[in-house]
Design an enzyme around this catalytic site. Structure first.
Site, PDB file in Angstrom:
ATOM      1  CE  LYS A 113      -1.589   1.964   3.730  1.00 37.27           C
ATOM      2  NZ  LYS A 113      -1.018   2.587   5.042  1.00 37.27           N
ATOM      3  CD  GLU A 139      -1.150   3.986  14.249  1.00 35.85           C
ATOM      4  OE1 GLU A 139      -0.092   3.538  13.998  1.00 35.85           O
ATOM      5  OE2 GLU A 139      -1.497   5.052  13.405  1.00 35.85           O
ATOM      6  CG  ASP A 176      -1.799   5.934   6.921  1.00 32.20           C
ATOM      7  OD1 ASP A 176      -0.955   5.197   6.009  1.00 32.20           O
ATOM      8  OD2 ASP A 176      -1.345   6.033   8.049  1.00 32.20           O
ATOM      9  CG  HIS A 202      -4.720  -0.881   7.776  1.00 35.01           C
ATOM     10  ND1 HIS A 202      -4.232  -1.805   7.033  1.00 35.01           N
ATOM     11  CD2 HIS A 202      -3.869  -0.025   8.056  1.00 35.01           C
ATOM     12  CE1 HIS A 202      -3.104  -1.413   6.399  1.00 35.01           C
ATOM     13  NE2 HIS A 202      -2.761  -0.102   7.279  1.00 35.01           N
TER      14      HIS A 202
HETATM   15  C1  BG6 Z   1       0.387   1.658   8.312  1.00 39.44           C
HETATM   16  C2  BG6 Z   1       0.144   3.094   8.160  1.00 39.44           C
HETATM   17  O1  BG6 Z   1      -0.429   0.922   7.280  1.00 39.44           O
HETATM   18  O2  BG6 Z   1      -0.228   1.048   9.400  1.00 39.44           O
HETATM   19  C3  BG6 Z   1       0.762   3.656   9.499  1.00 39.44           C
HETATM   20  O3  BG6 Z   1       0.641   3.555   7.112  1.00 39.44           O
HETATM   21  C4  BG6 Z   1       0.298   2.866  10.662  1.00 39.44           C
HETATM   22  O4  BG6 Z   1       0.395   5.193   9.545  1.00 39.44           O
HETATM   23  C5  BG6 Z   1       0.412   1.388  10.644  1.00 39.44           C
HETATM   24  O5  BG6 Z   1       0.989   3.430  11.860  1.00 39.44           O
HETATM   25  C6  BG6 Z   1      -0.246   0.778  11.554  1.00 39.44           C
HETATM   26  O6  BG6 Z   1       0.059  -0.460  11.707  1.00 39.44           O
HETATM   27  P1  BG6 Z   1      -0.008  -1.475  13.049  1.00 39.44           P
HETATM   28  O7  BG6 Z   1       0.316  -2.993  12.492  1.00 39.44           O
HETATM   29  O8  BG6 Z   1       1.105  -0.934  14.035  1.00 39.44           O
HETATM   30  O9  BG6 Z   1      -1.216  -1.108  13.708  1.00 39.44           O
END
Ligand code: BG6
Length: 529
Positions: free
Chosen positions: A173, A241, A260, A265
């Site tokens: 992505k 986050e 993003d 997701h």
């Molecule tokens: C990524 C995003 O796809 O996923 C990031 O670009 C984000 O901005 C990350 O921090 C979060 O992934 P995870 O696995 O840490 O929840």
């Protein structure tokens, strides 16, 4: 008589035997000097090697512009690996064996000769599967995907129908930045490869807890009968986050939280939580159901965006006691940036099962903690028995699926507080991955790389899924176009986003439930005398 452990063991349903075996192959990583390669891909491949899950023979080639010898790259990879905060360390013997299969190819995606060099390197692995079964991992900017695939095709490394083996392309992505660019990318890729040779990654689908969503829903009789508008009041999906954008300001300025996190997701998680049962666990039936679900999410027309969507951007503040600069002061961020680092949405799924149930979704950077969870809030009981004593305060049940951290599932139910008086309060029942299966959960990339090698596309996005998700997101972005961030949209780093995100729920009588750290024991003050 069998012990309960032995009975549990008998009940384990092993689905892996149905999985295709992984044939010997060569993995070529484009973007070999990038962060993703050293922080995620190589550690995942090493872990797979150590667990003996990789094919009997394999090679890994890193392709990037700077000149370096195989050995130099191997040393760089090891140094990067050792810096990772991980519970599993590099075991010198296993690393040595792994590193001997790792090679480097200096090359430029615009240069046809580089691809000839790559071809010679691959051919050097012999006439067998190592030179025919090829997995190309594009960890490069999406603007380069088309060119990379065209060059591979021209060099004869990527064929639509190769009688001697298979070739697949894994793309990272972001898959485009809107519907038009995603369609353009899809068009470029499918000019040179069949759709079933293209593996679009969403690393959330590789997470154990996300994979467990279908198991949880469709292998238990308890929940599915309740999983609809008849019993569910609303659903909350939080992906918070605590970190800011850090060094990724340049990328983030073009993305923002909606592109993003939501486009990929969150919509993926939401589709797994709400889709209809697929006819089988094969890739296509699962993806068919996900697409149907995403297409049933009611579009938010630009003129309704201010009512249904809240955006925000972090201002200076403190997260967990550490000072945090404002987003506009992060490196590579424009000082007057209008990019959202927080977004909350109220969504509706216009289908038979979910009609009328609001789905509240939020994600943001610099929030008080990092936690991803889905909370399904049920309707209250007809409160005739306890109304006199508890009034409207009797809690409604919920199921919270914690995707990370403290991976697990918690049910909130009502219970009588022990003692002579009649007091009722919510109590929780926990399932914790840690307690049940031990601390080690494989990294998302391990599973995804293995599946791509096995040709199993179940956990990858299909073209129509990506396009359906962009359609939703584009309409929201159109509502923000040319509208600068207002004062009320800034939130101090370390808080749960702009105040208006609370209003978004309050208008329907709902409130965000903050992710809770897992409590293993009941707090003493709540106990009955
Ligand atoms: C990524 C995003 O796809 O996923 C990031 O670009 C984000 O901005 C990350 O921090 C979060 O992934 P995870 O696995 O840490 O929840």
């Amino acid at each position: 008589m069998l012990s309960s452990e032995a009975l549990d063991e008998l009940m384990i349903c092993r689905l892996d035997s149905a999985r295709r075996s992984v044939e010997p192959c060569t993995i070529v990583i484009f973007g070999a000097s990038g962060d993703l390669t050293s922080r995620k891909l190589i550690p995942a491949l090493y872990d797979l090697h150590q667990q003996k899950l990789l094919p009997s023979d394999y090679r890994i080639i890193g392709f990037a512009r700077s000149a370096k010898a195989d050995d130099v790259w191997r040393k760089e990879l090891l140094a990067a690996f050792e810096k990772l905060p991980r519970s599993r360390r590099v075991e010198p013997g296993a690393w040595k064996e792994f590193a001997s299969k790792v090679h480097y190819c200096r090359g430029d995606i615009d240069d046809g000769d580089s691809f000839q060099k790559l071809k010679t390197l691959v051919a050097g692995f012999g006439a067998g599967p190592l030179s025919h079964n090829l997995l190309f991992y594009l960890a490069i900017s999406p603007s380069r995907f088309g060119q990379a695939v065209a060059q591979l095709c021209q060099a004869g490394l990527l064929c639509r129908d190769d009688p001697h083996g298979w070739q697949r392309v894994v793309v990272e992505k972001p898959f485009g930045h809107d519907l038009a660019s995603a369609r353009g990318l899809n068009h470029e890729l499918t000019r040179h490869a069949h759709e079933d040779q293209i593996f679009r990654i969403d690393h959330y689908l590789g997470k154990e807890t996300v994979q467990n969503l279908l198991t949880f829903r469709f292998s238990n009789a308890l929940f599915e009968p309740l999983w609809s508008r008849n019993s569910v009041d609303h659903v909350q999906i939080t992906v918070s986050e605590s970190l800011g954008v850090g060094r990724r300001g340049g990328y983030y300025e073009e993305a923002g939280a909606l592109r993003d996190m939501v486009q990929n997701h969150i919509l993926q998680v939401m589709s797994l939580v709400t889709m209809e049962p697929p006819v089988s666990l094969e890739a296509e039936p699962i993806r068919d159901e996900k697409v149907k679900l995403i297409e049933s999410i009611r579009a938010i027309p630009p003129e309704q965006v201010s009512r249904m969507v809240v955006r925000g951007q972090y201002a200076a503040g403190a997260v967990n006691g550490a000072a945090q600069a404002a987003y506009r002061h992060e490196p590579l961020v424009r000082p007057d940036s209008n990019v959202e680092t927080y977004v909350a949405l109220k969504l509706h799924v216009d289908n038979w099962r979910w009609s009328g149930v609001p789905f509240y979704v939020r994600t943001g950077k610099c929030l008080p903690l990092s936690a991803s969870e889905v909370r399904v809030q049920f309707r209250p009981t007809p409160n005739v028995l306890f109304a006199a004593r508890c009034g409207p305060r009797l809690d409604a049940n919920s199921v919270t699926i914690r995707l990370q951290p403290n991976e697990g599932i918690t049910m909130r139910i009502n219970g009588k507080v022990p003692g002579a008086s009649m007091q009722i309060r919510p109590v929780r029942m926990h399932f914790s991955y840690d307690a049940e299966f031990g601390a080690y959960t494989p990294e998302a990339y391990e599973r995804l790389l293995l599946d791509a090698m096995a040709g199993d596309a179940t956990l990858f996005l299909r073209r129509d899924e990506v396009e359906a998700a962009w359609t939703l997101v584009d309409s929201i972005r159109a509502g923000w176009d040319g509208v600068p961030m207002g004062e009320r949209e800034f939130y101090p780093a370390g808080t749960w986003g702009p105040k208006s995100s609370e209003d978004l729920l309050a208008r329907s009588g709902h409130a965000w439930r903050e992710p809770q750290p897992l409590q293993r024991t009941n707090p003493a003050p709540d106990r009955a005398p």
